[in-house]
Design a protein around this motif. Structure first.
Motif, PDB file in Angstrom:
ATOM      1  N   GLN B 100       0.970  -1.543  -0.409  1.00  0.00           N
ATOM      2  CA  GLN B 100       0.035   0.044   0.040  1.00  0.00           C
ATOM      3  C   GLN B 100       0.828   1.249   0.451  1.00  0.00           C
ATOM      4  O   GLN B 100       2.015   1.138   0.698  1.00  0.00           O
ATOM      5  N   ALA B 101       0.392   2.515  -0.372  1.00  0.00           N
ATOM      6  CA  ALA B 101       1.540   3.528  -0.364  1.00  0.00           C
ATOM      7  C   ALA B 101       1.173   4.149   0.556  1.00  0.00           C
ATOM      8  O   ALA B 101       0.174   3.583   1.719  1.00  0.00           O
ATOM      9  N   TYR B 103       0.619   7.057   2.527  1.00  0.00           N
ATOM     10  CA  TYR B 103       0.055   7.665   2.953  1.00  0.00           C
ATOM     11  C   TYR B 103      -1.357   6.407   3.468  1.00  0.00           C
ATOM     12  O   TYR B 103      -2.715   7.359   3.866  1.00  0.00           O
ATOM     13  N   HIS B 104      -2.003   6.034   2.735  1.00  0.00           N
ATOM     14  CA  HIS B 104      -3.091   4.804   2.885  1.00  0.00           C
ATOM     15  C   HIS B 104      -2.718   4.115   3.353  1.00  0.00           C
ATOM     16  O   HIS B 104      -4.020   3.368   4.005  1.00  0.00           O
ATOM     17  N   ALA B 109      -7.433   0.072   4.448  1.00  0.00           N
ATOM     18  CA  ALA B 109      -7.712  -1.000   3.473  1.00  0.00           C
ATOM     19  C   ALA B 109      -7.540  -3.279   3.500  1.00  0.00           C
ATOM     20  O   ALA B 109      -6.902  -3.136   4.574  1.00  0.00           O
ATOM     21  N   LEU B 111      -7.049  -5.045   1.927  1.00  0.00           N
ATOM     22  CA  LEU B 111      -5.577  -5.744   1.549  1.00  0.00           C
ATOM     23  C   LEU B 111      -3.704  -5.464   2.446  1.00  0.00           C
ATOM     24  O   LEU B 111      -2.948  -6.615   2.962  1.00  0.00           O
ATOM     25  N   THR B 112      -4.815  -4.853   3.313  1.00  0.00           N
ATOM     26  CA  THR B 112      -3.306  -3.893   4.154  1.00  0.00           C
ATOM     27  C   THR B 112      -3.328  -5.029   5.315  1.00  0.00           C
ATOM     28  O   THR B 112      -3.785  -5.975   6.243  1.00  0.00           O
TER      29      THR B 112
END
Lengths: 515, 515
Positions: B100-101, B103-104, B109, B111-112
């Motif tokens: 993940q980015a 900042y994301h 989310a 899939l984190t």
């Protein structure tokens, strides 16, 4: 009684009577105990991600945890993908991992791994039991933990000497706590917002998308004009006739922003604030308007039904029937398309079916036409780790006691991740029908290229291509003992669906699609 | 240049020109960069344990690391089983995990996951790169780390914004350290022990079982009367004509104890002290005599050749030819047996072949009859996590540039763990021949029951049975585009082997065995 036997007895006494397993040497005493203690159904999976995915599907349908039986850290590692999905689905699983004997572990034999470190990444509860006399106690605690909140993964690591040593004591079942009640202030706030604002979304997830909560949410919506939507990440939705036509927040960020931007208030009912599945350059991470107000009615670990019920009273929302979905669609013909498949499925789906949907990009519009089908349960990939569709379908069939038809809408790329599930379907003679959507590519990623702003050349595109060589799903299914046939048209697909729904055992339809 | 492009360029400049991949959205920029930077061969695997196992096999044969490309924590999780094996094999791998980015990630989310926590369980080096301008630097450091010592797993986690942001800088290759030199005192001690005692074992592992070290060990053995043996856990052995007939320490604890109990001294040459694969009730964990003295000549991360060379000088051990293994066996006939398969393999094996042996219980005696075959490399499962045989064979074929025949001796239960490998073999037209030993059970576990003192009943035995339904490996291979045929007799097997060895591409022989 040895530790392993006390484990099996404790699980049975605590209501866990199904075990999904791929055992090894360190689990031999557990396996041997199965013949001494009647009542534990043991289901073999030929790779651990099948085992853990089956336990997830079982929980979603049976509403109670099964146990797994995995072999050492690497066996657990093989099953982590679907444990990740199960964690996101908030499925309760008693995850049992056999391991090196306590005194053998320091010698670093080849299979020795950081079992606790691996387990910690997915478990809500984790314990390594080092003495045979503690195994029963710890197993009862694991079952209790698996049933805590909305359900969670409770991992019990069992060194082999704790299994084989004598001195095992059967543990007494421990009380399981009901899901936490909602905060009365949260309910009052939601009521105020629903009364005062004309642009409110009730965003439903978890238990709030099952039948009882849907009926309450519908009354609130009809009394206040609030909109209803389901979270994109929804593991289990009640659908079909008599249930709401709930749309999920779209996967695509632009579409999600568009769908949510009219709302000044979003009331979260077991849902988390909607965020993108991924970040994309230049696009926001959150999918709601920056100035929208978010309100938590219930957290994911809380029971939404009493909270919605209280909201109904506060708003004096009258009983309103859920609208009739109109006539049932008819069987489609000609070349396959997502809409035609949805119509055909709705036309033929038996009563009380279960759909395991890992159709990925192909099935984004399946909801519209399947709403007028008989009442059914719809299971989605909740954690985004592809490869849960077939194992979840297999476990769901077992969770339903073999009494309900389970229909997999299954993308080909994802199916390759856990195709061994088909063997278990055949071995257990389960009522599974797999509609294998063979589009010969990772179609979702072709779309994602554009979204991330990358320009794919021929090498890049070849990384998304599954067509060279062609995969024959008919042969793969046959190779694992599952009857299968290919369909090129919707007529052929419909005939095979009707045939399969009339059979007791599993069947795979390889539907050749172009998108 | 974006971060992804600087990554690909840095890898190429550092000598990494092969990428085993199963990419997702967060890796799209890496994949897109492959078309901008010529020279990176990208090989798709349809499940991550295939991807990581191929990288392991590649290293064992090419002697340099490939990179992987995995998708987020769950994609890494799917590949951990074979990363565990690669860690035990001491294979160098540049393990790239998109994520993940930056900042994301905090938004959690679906899939984190705990990507670092997962990676830590198998990695000797681990870094998350958060800025595009650092990607090149970190990639060069990852290659350096992968080549450290005997080789290790270097995991570079790459948030998607570090990939897509501009500002990437190509990293300069970093110096790779030679394996550490042996301690002179260790060499002197070994020389003294070898001179003074008549019951010394040189236990060889890692690089000490390749040709050069074997020749030196043989001279020492001939000069002193010391015995030579290979560690049971040996990822890569040089075998056949011109090499030593080295037996491994047996898997079975009783046999291992028997094999080792005559030794007063064990000199470890890149080997660890021999311990049981598992503990068994009432049996010792270590396999050598309690009063035996262990001496470390070289640790696993050291180069054994200079140490053995020095030992040869100290002992004034003369040059001695490695004994001729006698005539090459001939093709066997009749019902299959392990000995007959070994003879037939030795009779037909082409020059300079590679054997990937995941035959588990079936192949414990393969060494005896294959010794008189032409020189070849023999690869074993080093970490005990089943499912490495087919991916390692696939990666080995690529590591050999498609110029050497790779023969898998593959048990059926283990093959089911990573059968997707066959598709990659077909897609890349690799010279792989799989001899699939279809005995329709987890045979090793039937034996393990006795060893752990458990008494299996019918339920227990059914957990080890793969015969209901029968798995057709011919159909499974065909389904993935690999030509295949079944052999019931050794004549049929020999004919198919001869046929396959003359073909350029992959082939699978399903050998029906009874044990």
């Amino acid at each position: 009684m040895n530790g392993a036997r006390s484990l099996v007895e404790t699980l049975l006494r605590s209501g866990v009577d199904t075990c999904f397993a791929n055992p090894g040497t360190s689990e031999m005493h557990f396996v041997a105990a199965l013949d001494q203690s009647a009542g534990m159904r043991c289901v073999l999976g030929l790779q651990e991600n099948v085992v853990t995915g089956m336990a997830d599907g079982y929980y979603r349908i049976a509403g109670k945890p099964a146990c797994t039986l995995l072999h050492c850290g690497p066996g657990l590692a093989n099953g982590l993908g679907n444990l990740h999905n199960a964690r996101r689905a908030r499925s309760g699983i008693v995850n049992i991992v056999g391991d090196q004997a306590t005194y053998h572990r320091p010698l670093d034999a080849p299979l020795t791994a950081d079992t606790e470190g691996l387990a910690r990444t997915v478990s809500g509860w984790l314990r390594t039991c080092t003495k045979s006399m503690d195994v029963g106690r710890d197993a009862a605690a694991a079952v209790q933990a698996a049933l805590t909140g909305a359900g969670q993964i409770a991992t019990l690591i069992l060194p082999s000497d704790a299994s084989w040593n004598e001195g095992g004591v059967v543990g007494n079942p421990l009380p399981t706590s009901l899901p936490a009640a909602a905060d009365p202030h949260a309910i009052e706030t939601a009521a105020r917002v629903l009364r005062e604002s004309k642009s409110v979304l009730l965003l439903l997830a978890g238990r709030a998308v099952l039948s009882e909560a849907q009926a309450l949410a519908w009354r609130i919506s009809q009394a206040t004009g609030a909109s209803l939507m389901a979270d994109y990440v929804t593991a289990h939705l009640a659908r079909g006739r008599g249930r709401l036509q709930l749309e999920r927040v779209p996967y695509n960020t632009d579409m999600a922003l568009e769908a949510l931007r009219r709302f000044d208030h979003i009331v979260l009912v077991n849902a988390k604030p909607p965020v993108g599945f991924f970040a994309y350059p230049g696009k926001p991470s959150t999918q709601y308007r920056e100035d929208a107000e978010l309100h938590v009615l219930t957290r994911p670990d809380q029971d939404p039904v009493p909270a919605l019920d209280m909201l109904v009273r506060l708003l004096q929302a009258q009983e309103v029937a859920i609208p009739d979905p109109g006539p049932r669609p008819t069987v489609a013909s000609g070349p396959p398309s997502p809409d035609k498949l949805a119509c055909t499925l709705a036309a033929l789906m038996p009563e009380n079916a279960i759909v395991s949907d890992e159709s990925i990009s192909y099935g984004r519009g399946f909801y519209r036409h399947t709403h007028a089908a008989p009442a059914h349960d719809w299971l989605h990939l909740a954690g985004g780790a592809i490869g849960d569709g077939l194992p979840v379908a297999t476990g769901a069939a077992i969770g339903a006691g073999g009494q309900r038809r389970v229909i997999s809408l299954q993308a080909d790329g994802s199916a390759m991740y856990s195709l061994q599930s088909l063997w278990t379907q055949a071995r257990e003679s389960l009522p599974n029908t797999t509609i294998l959507l063979n589009n010969r590519r990772y179609a979702i990623l072709v779309g994602e290229y554009g979204s991330v702003g990358a320009t794919p050349g021929p090498t890049a595109m070849s990384m998304l291509d599954l067509g060279d060589p062609l995969i024959s799903w008919t042969k793969l299914a046959n190779g694992m003992g599952v009857e299968a046939a290919r369909a090129e048209t919707m007529e052929e697909c419909a005939d095979l669906m009707a045939f399969s729904f009339g059979q007791p055992g599993p069947f795979l339809i390889e539907l050749m699609t172009s998108t």
